[in-house]
Enzyme design. Structure first.
Site, PDB file in Angstrom:
ATOM      1  CB  CYS A  64      -0.953   0.004   1.188  1.00 53.21           C
ATOM      2  SG  CYS A  64      -2.097  -1.381   1.143  1.00 53.21           S
ATOM      3  CG  ASN A  74      -6.455  -0.747   1.153  1.00 55.50           C
ATOM      4  OD1 ASN A  74      -5.761  -0.321   0.231  1.00 55.50           O
ATOM      5  ND2 ASN A  74      -5.948  -1.187   2.288  1.00 55.50           N
ATOM      6  CG  HIS A 112      -3.179   3.661   2.009  1.00 53.39           C
ATOM      7  ND1 HIS A 112      -3.626   3.224   0.781  1.00 53.39           N
ATOM      8  CD2 HIS A 112      -3.211   2.576   2.836  1.00 53.39           C
ATOM      9  CE1 HIS A 112      -3.912   1.939   0.861  1.00 53.39           C
ATOM     10  NE2 HIS A 112      -3.682   1.531   2.099  1.00 53.39           N
TER      11      HIS A 112
END
Ligand code: COA
Length: 324
Positions: free
Chosen positions: A114, A281, A251
């Site tokens: 990520c 996500n 994020h």
């Protein structure tokens, strides 16, 4: 005079298919209400059968190039951040390079899950500032849907697919915070936490790519701490405070991590770009997707000071401070 890497174009691509919480609730033991309350996620995009990370990456790249007003032949570097490459090798970046019709320069993948986009941006910035490249394409692209156990309610509700891209161009700067471009990047890793968020497969450990495994609570706890720390680090380098930041592009892991970090920092929530409700996500794609959205809808404007941050498996984490 110094060299700065200025963002001259942004692009995004989401798969057409949207999977709502209600659709998941019809398949596994969960509810729309639970997912929204614990994660802030309402829906996510999921790649179609046969639609690969490179397909999403190429479309995002084409849109970034179009918004920059340049063709692929002007590029001399492509860095693609992904944990879900089309194949174990070659790099997905090379596939995108071929599709864009760029046949010079360098193209390679970066893997920091990520945090991958922040890592890729950091590396590209080094190439530009040392004069090894003039114009770079940096992409974050993922098909995390392929790594999910769709029977596991603890993880499958959290992720989605997508891609975002930026074009960086080397330009002269004065060496102060008024310069347009990446002012600084700060990346970290701590391998002691390798097992808290990982896949249980991979080419050298097993014959399958494996599925995502996560100790959600521990990831949550570390995320808020590391993200707040790295934001502080980025600001301290420039003797800035949060009041100097026009937009935070975090994020998009989940709404509670996002809110927890913003609260810990004491940052104004209305200056945070949020897409997790619609994208879930998307790992390395989440920051460039959110950035591209806020640039396209006019929230982020030339001259704005933007702070990007991310944290992911490894653990890895980082932040970039950018004058748009
Ligand atoms: N629907 C309904 N119940 C669910 C569920 C779902 N989709 N997922 C988990 N549960 C259940 C669990 O089974 C557990 O039940 P039990 O008590 O009977 O065992 C209960 O909810 C509580 O689970 P817990 O893990 O303690 O919930 P939580 O409040 O920590 O929320 C996460 C779970 C995953 C949402 C949270 O830990 C989180 O956001 N972690 C970070 C994840 C992340 O963002 N990772 C990527 C970072 S890059």
């Amino acid at each position: 005079m110094i060299t700065r890497s200025r963002i001259i174009g942004c692009g995004a691509c989401l798969p057409d298919r949207i999977v709502t919480n209600a659709e998941l609730a019809a398949r596994i033991d969960t509810t729309h209400e639970w997912i929204v309350e614990r994660t802030g996620i309402f829906e996510r995009h999921v790649a179609a059968e046969g639609e690969c990370t490179s397909d999403l990456a190429t479309r995002a790249a084409e849109r970034a190039l179009a918004s920059a007003g340049i063709g692929a032949s002007a590029l001399d570097l492509i860095i693609l951040a992904t944990a879900t490459p089309d194949h174990t090798f070659p790099a997905t970046a090379v596939r995108v390079q071929g599709r864009l019709g760029m046949n010079r320069g360098a193209a390679f993948d970066i893997q920091a899950v990520c945090s991958g986009f922040i890592y890729a941006l950091t590396v590209a910035d080094q190439f530009l500032r040392t004069g090894q490249a003039q114009t770079a394409l940096v992409i974050g692209a993922e098909t995390f849907s392929r790594l999910l156990n769709w029977e596991d309610r603890n993880t499958c509700v959290l992720f989605g697919d997508g891609a975002g891209a930026v074009v960086l161009h080397a330009e002269p700067g004065e060496g102060n915070a008024r310069d347009r471009g990446i002012l600084s990047s700060h990346i970290h890793a701590d391998g002691r936490y390798y097992d808290l968020l990982k896949t249980d497969g991979g080419p050298s450990s097993s014959r399958s790519i494996g599925l995502l495994r996560m100790v959600g609570r521990e990831v949550f706890r570390h995320a808020v701490i590391h993200l707040a720390d790295v934001v502080g680090e980025a600001l301290a380098v420039h003797h800035m405070t949060l009041a100097d930041i026009d937009w935070l592009v975090p994020h998009q892991a989940n709404r509670r991590i996002l809110d927890g970090t913003v609260r810990k920092l004491g940052f104004a929530p209305e200056k945070v770009v949020v897409t997790v409700d619609r994208h879930a996500n998307t790992s390395a794609a989440s920051v460039p997707l959110a950035l591209a959205e806020a640039v396209a809808d006019g929230r982020i404007c030339p001259g704005h000071l933007v702070l990007l941050e991310a944290m992911g498996g490894g653990f890895t984490w980082g932040a970039s401070l950018i004058r748009m």
